[in-house]
Design a protein around this motif. Sequence first.
Motif, PDB file in Angstrom:
ATOM      1  N   ILE A  93      84.787  31.618  21.474  1.00 13.55           N
ATOM      2  CA  ILE A  93      83.888  31.452  20.342  1.00 13.55           C
ATOM      3  C   ILE A  93      84.184  30.120  19.674  1.00 13.55           C
ATOM      4  CG2 ILE A  93      83.096  32.443  18.159  1.00 13.55           C
ATOM      5  CD1 ILE A  93      84.371  35.114  19.157  1.00 13.55           C
ATOM      6  N   ASP A  94      83.150  29.295  19.522  1.00 15.85           N
ATOM      7  CA  ASP A  94      83.276  27.994  18.874  1.00 15.85           C
ATOM      8  C   ASP A  94      82.816  28.133  17.424  1.00 15.85           C
ATOM      9  OD1 ASP A  94      83.643  25.306  18.408  1.00 15.85           O
ATOM     10  OD2 ASP A  94      81.731  24.721  19.275  1.00 15.85           O
ATOM     11  N   ILE A  95      83.696  27.833  16.489  1.00 12.83           N
ATOM     12  CA  ILE A  95      83.411  28.018  15.064  1.00 12.83           C
ATOM     13  C   ILE A  95      83.495  26.667  14.354  1.00 12.83           C
ATOM     14  CG2 ILE A  95      84.078  29.213  12.942  1.00 12.83           C
ATOM     15  CD1 ILE A  95      85.691  31.132  14.993  1.00 12.83           C
ATOM     16  N   GLN A  96      82.401  26.272  13.721  1.00 10.42           N
ATOM     17  CA  GLN A  96      82.396  25.074  12.887  1.00 10.42           C
ATOM     18  C   GLN A  96      82.751  25.496  11.457  1.00 10.42           C
ATOM     19  OE1 GLN A  96      81.209  21.969  14.214  1.00 10.42           O
ATOM     20  NE2 GLN A  96      81.013  22.945  16.210  1.00 10.42           N
ATOM     21  N   VAL A  97      83.745  24.862  10.871  1.00 11.81           N
ATOM     22  CA  VAL A  97      84.121  25.163   9.490  1.00 11.81           C
ATOM     23  C   VAL A  97      83.636  24.022   8.599  1.00 11.81           C
ATOM     24  CG1 VAL A  97      85.999  25.688   7.888  1.00 11.81           C
ATOM     25  CG2 VAL A  97      86.128  26.468  10.269  1.00 11.81           C
ATOM     26  N   GLY A 113      83.680  22.656  -3.047  1.00 11.83           N
ATOM     27  CA  GLY A 113      82.932  23.184  -1.910  1.00 11.83           C
ATOM     28  C   GLY A 113      83.464  24.522  -1.469  1.00 11.83           C
ATOM     29  N   ASN A 114      82.565  25.352  -0.934  1.00 17.90           N
ATOM     30  CA  ASN A 114      82.901  26.694  -0.490  1.00 17.90           C
ATOM     31  C   ASN A 114      83.024  26.695   1.028  1.00 17.90           C
ATOM     32  OD1 ASN A 114      83.399  29.405  -0.600  1.00 17.90           O
ATOM     33  ND2 ASN A 114      81.355  30.013  -1.265  1.00 17.90           N
ATOM     34  N   ALA A 115      84.129  27.183   1.537  1.00 13.02           N
ATOM     35  CA  ALA A 115      84.350  27.219   2.985  1.00 13.02           C
ATOM     36  C   ALA A 115      83.331  28.132   3.659  1.00 13.02           C
ATOM     37  CB  ALA A 115      85.763  27.700   3.286  1.00 13.02           C
ATOM     38  N   LEU A 116      82.844  27.695   4.812  1.00 16.12           N
ATOM     39  CA  LEU A 116      81.845  28.441   5.583  1.00 16.12           C
ATOM     40  C   LEU A 116      82.180  28.349   7.059  1.00 16.12           C
ATOM     41  CD1 LEU A 116      78.983  29.822   5.806  1.00 16.12           C
ATOM     42  CD2 LEU A 116      78.083  27.502   6.106  1.00 16.12           C
ATOM     43  N   GLY A 117      82.126  29.482   7.737  1.00 12.10           N
ATOM     44  CA  GLY A 117      82.245  29.496   9.185  1.00 12.10           C
ATOM     45  C   GLY A 117      80.863  29.584   9.815  1.00 12.10           C
ATOM     46  N   VAL A 118      80.571  28.716  10.785  1.00 14.09           N
ATOM     47  CA  VAL A 118      79.275  28.725  11.469  1.00 14.09           C
ATOM     48  C   VAL A 118      79.506  28.881  12.968  1.00 14.09           C
ATOM     49  CG1 VAL A 118      77.104  27.512  11.906  1.00 14.09           C
ATOM     50  CG2 VAL A 118      78.302  27.188   9.716  1.00 14.09           C
ATOM     51  N   VAL A 119      78.939  29.930  13.540  1.00 17.97           N
ATOM     52  CA  VAL A 119      78.958  30.134  14.988  1.00 17.97           C
ATOM     53  C   VAL A 119      77.582  29.730  15.497  1.00 17.97           C
ATOM     54  CG1 VAL A 119      79.300  31.773  16.866  1.00 17.97           C
ATOM     55  CG2 VAL A 119      80.632  32.002  14.759  1.00 17.97           C
ATOM     56  N   LEU A 120      77.489  28.528  16.064  1.00 21.13           N
ATOM     57  CA  LEU A 120      76.186  28.020  16.501  1.00 21.13           C
ATOM     58  C   LEU A 120      75.632  28.802  17.683  1.00 21.13           C
ATOM     59  CD1 LEU A 120      76.722  24.174  16.120  1.00 21.13           C
ATOM     60  CD2 LEU A 120      75.197  25.618  14.772  1.00 21.13           C
ATOM     61  N   ASP A 121      76.506  29.338  18.515  1.00 25.78           N
ATOM     62  CA  ASP A 121      76.084  30.177  19.634  1.00 25.78           C
ATOM     63  C   ASP A 121      76.271  31.639  19.233  1.00 25.78           C
ATOM     64  OD1 ASP A 121      75.455  31.377  22.020  1.00 25.78           O
ATOM     65  OD2 ASP A 121      77.272  30.716  23.067  1.00 25.78           O
ATOM     66  N   GLY A 122      75.279  32.174  18.515  1.00 29.46           N
ATOM     67  CA  GLY A 122      75.403  33.543  18.033  1.00 29.46           C
ATOM     68  C   GLY A 122      75.611  34.556  19.137  1.00 29.46           C
ATOM     69  N   ALA A 123      75.066  34.280  20.327  1.00 29.02           N
ATOM     70  CA  ALA A 123      75.209  35.216  21.441  1.00 29.02           C
ATOM     71  C   ALA A 123      76.652  35.405  21.868  1.00 29.02           C
ATOM     72  CB  ALA A 123      74.369  34.734  22.630  1.00 29.02           C
ATOM     73  N   SER A 124      77.534  34.476  21.481  1.00 31.80           N
ATOM     74  CA  SER A 124      78.949  34.608  21.845  1.00 31.80           C
ATOM     75  C   SER A 124      79.655  35.694  21.035  1.00 31.80           C
ATOM     76  CB  SER A 124      79.671  33.271  21.671  1.00 31.80           C
ATOM     77  OG  SER A 124      79.712  32.891  20.295  1.00 31.80           O
TER      78      SER A 124
END
Length: 220
Positions: A2-6, A18-29
């Motif tokens: 799983i690739d997570i952009q923070v 700023g508020n920390a956010l995790g983004v998984v661009l490949d939701g299917a993963s």
Amino acid sequence: MIDIQVLSVFCGTDGRGGNALGVVLDGASVPGPERRQALAAELGFSETVFVDDAESGVIDIWTPSVRLPFAGHPSIGVAWLLKEAEVLRPAAGEVPVRRDGETVWIAGRPEWASGRRMERYASVAEVDALPAPPPGEGWLYAWAWEDEAAGRVRARAFPRRGDSVVEDEATGAAAIVLTGELGRALDIRQGAASRILTRPLPDGMIEVGGRVRFVERRTG
């Protein structure tokens, strides 16, 4: 893998906050609600967002304990990453996106963020003095005017859900609710050093805008 952009969303003009956010661009993963909630709880951010269709803007937003139909800082973070996106589609409905220099703007409706109680305090000092979290139950947005004529607000946010998020550093959904109640554009200074901009639109939607900073990439 799983690739997570923070990201850090709603940064102040000096880059702090700023508020920390995790983004998984490949939701299917990360398929299925159980796995998504588990990852959101493991990361511990106020929200983690899964992009299920980058082309059409379909996103799925989770806190460490619940799924949200809409939230501001995940929407702005995804819009910042998806440079060409003009609309996002969380569960609540279509969210328009625009960009103005370094500020990313999205629009939502106050009713999409129901359950967040606004409580006005007499001074900035009273807001700053609140314990985290204050006594009581339910989602609380504590605010006071810094400069009413200029529309400048001091705010702090307390989800009080019983999960790992004791205080939310910057929350766009609550800012939308407050803007709807006051009926005017606001410049909100929230948490330790975050900045949230808002303005009402003629169609009843409310824009919320902020700056985004990339923090790191993680794998899970």
